[in-house]
Design a protein around this motif. Structure first.
Motif, PDB file in Angstrom:
ATOM      1  N   ALA A 384       9.994   2.757  -2.163  1.00 12.05           N
ATOM      2  CA  ALA A 384       8.600   3.180  -2.314  1.00 12.05           C
ATOM      3  C   ALA A 384       7.753   2.025  -2.784  1.00 12.05           C
ATOM      4  CB  ALA A 384       8.511   4.342  -3.285  1.00 12.05           C
ATOM      5  N   GLN A 385       6.487   2.002  -2.369  1.00 10.44           N
ATOM      6  CA  GLN A 385       5.559   0.928  -2.699  1.00 10.44           C
ATOM      7  C   GLN A 385       4.342   1.520  -3.398  1.00 10.44           C
ATOM      8  OE1 GLN A 385       4.545  -0.983   0.986  1.00 10.44           O
ATOM      9  NE2 GLN A 385       6.659  -1.768   1.339  1.00 10.44           N
ATOM     10  N   VAL A 386       3.808   0.734  -4.363  1.00 11.85           N
ATOM     11  CA  VAL A 386       2.598   1.161  -5.057  1.00 11.85           C
ATOM     12  C   VAL A 386       1.430   1.037  -4.073  1.00 11.85           C
ATOM     13  CG1 VAL A 386       1.034   0.686  -6.956  1.00 11.85           C
ATOM     14  CG2 VAL A 386       3.513   0.463  -7.301  1.00 11.85           C
ATOM     15  N   VAL A 387       0.589   2.115  -4.037  1.00 15.74           N
ATOM     16  CA  VAL A 387      -0.553   2.123  -3.092  1.00 15.74           C
ATOM     17  C   VAL A 387      -1.704   1.389  -3.742  1.00 15.74           C
ATOM     18  CG1 VAL A 387      -2.185   3.548  -1.793  1.00 15.74           C
ATOM     19  CG2 VAL A 387       0.193   4.278  -2.069  1.00 15.74           C
ATOM     20  N   THR A 388      -2.090   0.278  -3.109  1.00 19.94           N
ATOM     21  CA  THR A 388      -3.248  -0.472  -3.590  1.00 19.94           C
ATOM     22  C   THR A 388      -4.351  -0.503  -2.536  1.00 19.94           C
ATOM     23  OG1 THR A 388      -2.267  -2.521  -2.748  1.00 19.94           O
ATOM     24  CG2 THR A 388      -1.795  -1.941  -5.038  1.00 19.94           C
ATOM     25  N   SER A 389      -4.098   0.107  -1.333  1.00 25.75           N
ATOM     26  CA  SER A 389      -5.083   0.103  -0.253  1.00 25.75           C
ATOM     27  C   SER A 389      -4.903   1.380   0.554  1.00 25.75           C
ATOM     28  CB  SER A 389      -4.882  -1.135   0.643  1.00 25.75           C
ATOM     29  OG  SER A 389      -5.737  -1.047   1.778  1.00 25.75           O
ATOM     30  N   ILE A 390      -6.014   1.916   1.114  1.00 30.59           N
ATOM     31  CA  ILE A 390      -5.950   3.146   1.897  1.00 30.59           C
ATOM     32  C   ILE A 390      -5.150   2.938   3.161  1.00 30.59           C
ATOM     33  CG2 ILE A 390      -8.128   4.021   0.954  1.00 30.59           C
ATOM     34  CD1 ILE A 390      -9.541   3.041   3.482  1.00 30.59           C
ATOM     35  N   ASP A 391      -4.975   1.680   3.487  1.00 28.95           N
ATOM     36  CA  ASP A 391      -4.205   1.419   4.706  1.00 28.95           C
ATOM     37  C   ASP A 391      -2.744   1.745   4.520  1.00 28.95           C
ATOM     38  OD1 ASP A 391      -6.496   0.553   5.968  1.00 28.95           O
ATOM     39  OD2 ASP A 391      -6.176  -1.580   5.394  1.00 28.95           O
ATOM     40  N   GLN A 392      -2.236   1.736   3.250  1.00 26.46           N
ATOM     41  CA  GLN A 392      -0.831   1.988   3.000  1.00 26.46           C
ATOM     42  C   GLN A 392      -0.500   3.487   3.068  1.00 26.46           C
ATOM     43  OE1 GLN A 392      -1.069  -0.650  -0.740  1.00 26.46           O
ATOM     44  NE2 GLN A 392       1.139  -0.678  -0.189  1.00 26.46           N
ATOM     45  N   ALA A 393      -1.560   4.390   2.976  1.00 28.98           N
ATOM     46  CA  ALA A 393      -1.297   5.837   2.947  1.00 28.98           C
ATOM     47  C   ALA A 393      -2.203   6.555   3.955  1.00 28.98           C
ATOM     48  CB  ALA A 393      -1.493   6.365   1.541  1.00 28.98           C
ATOM     49  N   PRO A 394      -1.874   6.445   5.213  1.00 29.93           N
ATOM     50  CA  PRO A 394      -2.660   7.182   6.203  1.00 29.93           C
ATOM     51  C   PRO A 394      -2.456   8.693   6.007  1.00 29.93           C
ATOM     52  CG  PRO A 394      -0.730   6.203   7.218  1.00 29.93           C
ATOM     53  CD  PRO A 394      -0.772   5.722   5.838  1.00 29.93           C
ATOM     54  N   PRO A 395      -3.279   9.510   6.557  1.00 29.40           N
ATOM     55  CA  PRO A 395      -3.115  10.957   6.399  1.00 29.40           C
ATOM     56  C   PRO A 395      -1.707  11.379   6.814  1.00 29.40           C
ATOM     57  CG  PRO A 395      -5.251  10.486   7.366  1.00 29.40           C
ATOM     58  CD  PRO A 395      -4.540   9.207   7.339  1.00 29.40           C
ATOM     59  N   GLY A 396      -1.122  12.237   6.036  1.00 29.01           N
ATOM     60  CA  GLY A 396       0.230  12.725   6.285  1.00 29.01           C
ATOM     61  C   GLY A 396       1.303  11.966   5.554  1.00 29.01           C
ATOM     62  N   SER A 397       0.913  10.876   4.815  1.00 25.23           N
ATOM     63  CA  SER A 397       1.918  10.089   4.087  1.00 25.23           C
ATOM     64  C   SER A 397       2.421  10.860   2.879  1.00 25.23           C
ATOM     65  CB  SER A 397       1.302   8.761   3.597  1.00 25.23           C
ATOM     66  OG  SER A 397       0.863   7.986   4.689  1.00 25.23           O
ATOM     67  N   GLN A 398       3.698  10.693   2.588  1.00 21.80           N
ATOM     68  CA  GLN A 398       4.299  11.341   1.409  1.00 21.80           C
ATOM     69  C   GLN A 398       4.041  10.458   0.219  1.00 21.80           C
ATOM     70  OE1 GLN A 398       8.420  12.295   1.792  1.00 21.80           O
ATOM     71  NE2 GLN A 398       8.602  13.054  -0.322  1.00 21.80           N
ATOM     72  N   LEU A 399       3.401  11.046  -0.776  1.00 22.88           N
ATOM     73  CA  LEU A 399       2.999  10.266  -1.943  1.00 22.88           C
ATOM     74  C   LEU A 399       3.739  10.753  -3.182  1.00 22.88           C
ATOM     75  CD1 LEU A 399      -0.879  10.258  -1.303  1.00 22.88           C
ATOM     76  CD2 LEU A 399       0.789   8.485  -0.677  1.00 22.88           C
ATOM     77  N   ARG A 400       3.956   9.789  -4.117  1.00 25.66           N
ATOM     78  CA  ARG A 400       4.527  10.122  -5.446  1.00 25.66           C
ATOM     79  C   ARG A 400       3.549   9.612  -6.471  1.00 25.66           C
ATOM     80  NH1 ARG A 400       7.940   7.417  -9.187  1.00 25.66           N
ATOM     81  NH2 ARG A 400       9.204   8.861 -10.411  1.00 25.66           N
ATOM     82  N   ILE A 401       2.995  10.596  -7.224  1.00 27.07           N
ATOM     83  CA  ILE A 401       1.944  10.270  -8.181  1.00 27.07           C
ATOM     84  C   ILE A 401       2.579  10.308  -9.583  1.00 27.07           C
ATOM     85  CG2 ILE A 401      -0.307  10.872  -9.078  1.00 27.07           C
ATOM     86  CD1 ILE A 401      -0.789  12.359  -6.410  1.00 27.07           C
ATOM     87  N   ARG A 402       2.601   9.141 -10.269  1.00 26.88           N
ATOM     88  CA  ARG A 402       3.232   9.029 -11.610  1.00 26.88           C
ATOM     89  C   ARG A 402       2.126   9.102 -12.634  1.00 26.88           C
ATOM     90  NH1 ARG A 402       6.657   3.954 -14.054  1.00 26.88           N
ATOM     91  NH2 ARG A 402       7.153   4.962 -16.078  1.00 26.88           N
ATOM     92  N   VAL A 403       2.230  10.094 -13.580  1.00 25.88           N
ATOM     93  CA  VAL A 403       1.276  10.254 -14.672  1.00 25.88           C
ATOM     94  C   VAL A 403       2.001  10.008 -15.974  1.00 25.88           C
ATOM     95  CG1 VAL A 403      -0.224  11.823 -13.372  1.00 25.88           C
ATOM     96  CG2 VAL A 403       1.692  12.756 -14.661  1.00 25.88           C
ATOM     97  N   THR A 409       4.654  15.033  -6.527  1.00 29.77           N
ATOM     98  CA  THR A 409       4.857  14.711  -5.104  1.00 29.77           C
ATOM     99  C   THR A 409       3.721  15.389  -4.318  1.00 29.77           C
ATOM    100  OG1 THR A 409       7.249  14.621  -5.373  1.00 29.77           O
ATOM    101  CG2 THR A 409       6.423  14.859  -3.137  1.00 29.77           C
ATOM    102  N   ALA A 410       3.075  14.586  -3.461  1.00 28.42           N
ATOM    103  CA  ALA A 410       1.946  15.124  -2.696  1.00 28.42           C
ATOM    104  C   ALA A 410       1.932  14.520  -1.283  1.00 28.42           C
ATOM    105  CB  ALA A 410       0.631  14.833  -3.420  1.00 28.42           C
ATOM    106  N   ALA A 411       1.024  14.994  -0.468  1.00 32.80           N
ATOM    107  CA  ALA A 411       0.880  14.468   0.888  1.00 32.80           C
ATOM    108  C   ALA A 411      -0.576  14.044   1.074  1.00 32.80           C
ATOM    109  CB  ALA A 411       1.228  15.526   1.929  1.00 32.80           C
TER     110      ALA A 411
END
Length: 419
Positions: A384-403, A409-411
């Motif tokens: 997994a890579q840290v998202v620093t640009s919208i280009d890394q997470a196009p719609p439908g990407s599986q995301l992991r949000i650390r608080v 876990t989100a999409a």
């Protein structure tokens, strides 16, 4: 006739006198016609020095108050078996010589023979030189005398003063001394064979440890047997030590040189052969005293050394070194523990400070303040890579949000670029 030359054609007159040189030359001619002569007499003056080429002697008539001057080469006098001295009776071969220059008369001597006692001494010296050349006088062939002989062999004249002196002196010095005495002739024709036979008999006796040949004083003729060659060779062949005790101190027969020891007198021989019991007892007493003193000194030194060792603390309490080392170990242990505790405390405080710094600078503190870290999970299954640009997470990407307290876990639904 007066004034007329005897045997000569020319007369000497007041008108025709002869010169001194003519007189001396004429006398020289007359004297030298005598030729070589043998002359007997007694020496009264012997003038010789090693640096002189010629030596001068005076020969006196033994019957009349007349003397004759002799001249000889120094080398001739030095070659004599015994040195010439005043009073020697000699026969000389010489030629009359008149020295015209100083008008003096003397005999030129080419041969000198000693007669009487001098002749005997000369023969003795010739034998002495011959035996010395053969090595019979060498110290290396001489035997050492025993310290305390079991039996002493004595060869001497019957009832002689020499026998009494040797026996009395020896027994005074060591009463237990044992003698085997053989009496022989000590002068005359039978002396040499009898002394030689006695020497062989004593030499063959295993109980005899030393042999003394003794005789009192006498003239050169009386002591002559003890300078005979036969006796010298018998003494040299003996296996038992032989002591020569012939005559008095000035006497020196050849036996003195061949024997293993020369004694000045028979009494001296007894002193040389037999030890003095009184002197030996004194030596023993002195040795005992020195030994006892040395032993006492050694014991004293050893006792002092033991006393010093006993006075040391380690000898008073052998556990003292162990106790001292144990106390040192305890002190070292406490010191090491204290140093380690101090070091651990210091290092722990430093770790806490570093941890606080890390916490303040790390993501956890940022998340605790309401921020979140969004990571996208690539579809190829890579990390997994840290998202620093919208280009890394196009719609439908599986995301992991650390608080701050976990992760979500989100999409991705859509992306909106920043204005």
């Amino acid at each position: 006739m007066a004034g007329q030359q005897v045997g000569g054609p020319q007369a000497s007159t007041p008108e025709t006198p002869w010169s001194v040189s003519k007189v001396n030359q004429t006398v020289k001619q007359w004297i030298e016609r005598l030729g070589w002569l043998w002359i007997e007499g007694q020496l009264t003056q012997v003038n010789m020095k090693p640096t002189w080429k010629l030596s001068y002697l005076t020969l006196r008539d033994t019957q009349e108050q007349m003397s004759l001057q002799l001249t000889a080469s120094t080398e001739l006098l030095r070659s004599m078996p015994t040195p010439l001295k005043d009073g020697d009776h000699v026969v000389v071969r010489g030629k009359p010589a008149f020295y015209a220059g100083r008008g003096s008369f003397s005999m030129w001597v080419t041969e000198i023979r000693q007669v009487g006692e001098g002749e005997l001494l000369a023969k003795i010296e010739q034998l002495r030189k011959m035996l010395s050349a053969e090595g019979l006088f060498d110290v290396s062939r001489k035997h050492r005398l025993p310290y305390l002989p079991n039996r002493v062999g004595l060869i001497t004249g019957r009832g002689s003063a020499a026998e009494r002196d040797v026996l009395s002196v020896a027994k005074d010095r060591w009463p237990a001394v044992d003698f085997r005495v053989i009496n022989t002739a000590v002068q005359g024709a039978n002396a040499v064979p009898e002394v030689v036979d006695a020497l062989k008999l004593l030499d063959a006796d295993p109980a005899v440890d030393v042999i003394i040949i003794a005789r009192g004083g006498g003239s050169v003729e009386d002591l002559l047997p003890f300078s005979e060659e036969v006796l010298q060779r018998a003494v040299a062949a003996a296996q038992t030590p032989v002591v020569s005790a012939i005559g008095h101190e000035p006497d020196n027969p050849v036996l003195d040189n061949v024997a293993d020891l020369r004694a000045a007198t028979p009494t001296d021989a007894a002193k040389r052969v037999v030890p003095d019991v009184a002197a030996e007892l004194e030596l023993i007493a002195e040795a005992r005293s020195r030994t006892a003193a040395a032993l006492r000194g050694w014991v004293h030194r050893e006792r002092e050394g033991l006393r010093q060792i006993r006075s040391r603390p380690v000898m008073a309490n052998p556990l003292t070194p162990i106790t001292q080392r144990r106390e040192e170990l305890d002190r070292s242990r406490v010191s090491i523990r204290r140093d380690i505790t101090r070091l651990i405390s210091t290092e722990s405080a430093e770790v806490r400070a570093l941890r606080a710094q890390v916490s303040a600078l790390g993501p956890s503190a940022t998340l605790a303040r309401g921020y979140a870290v969004v990571q996208v999970q690539p579809r190829d299954g890579t990390e997994a890579q840290v998202v620093t640009s919208i280009d890394q997470a196009p719609p439908g990407s599986q995301l992991r949000i650390r608080v701050g307290d976990g992760s979500i876990t989100a999409a991705g639904m859509s992306t909106t670029p920043a204005e």
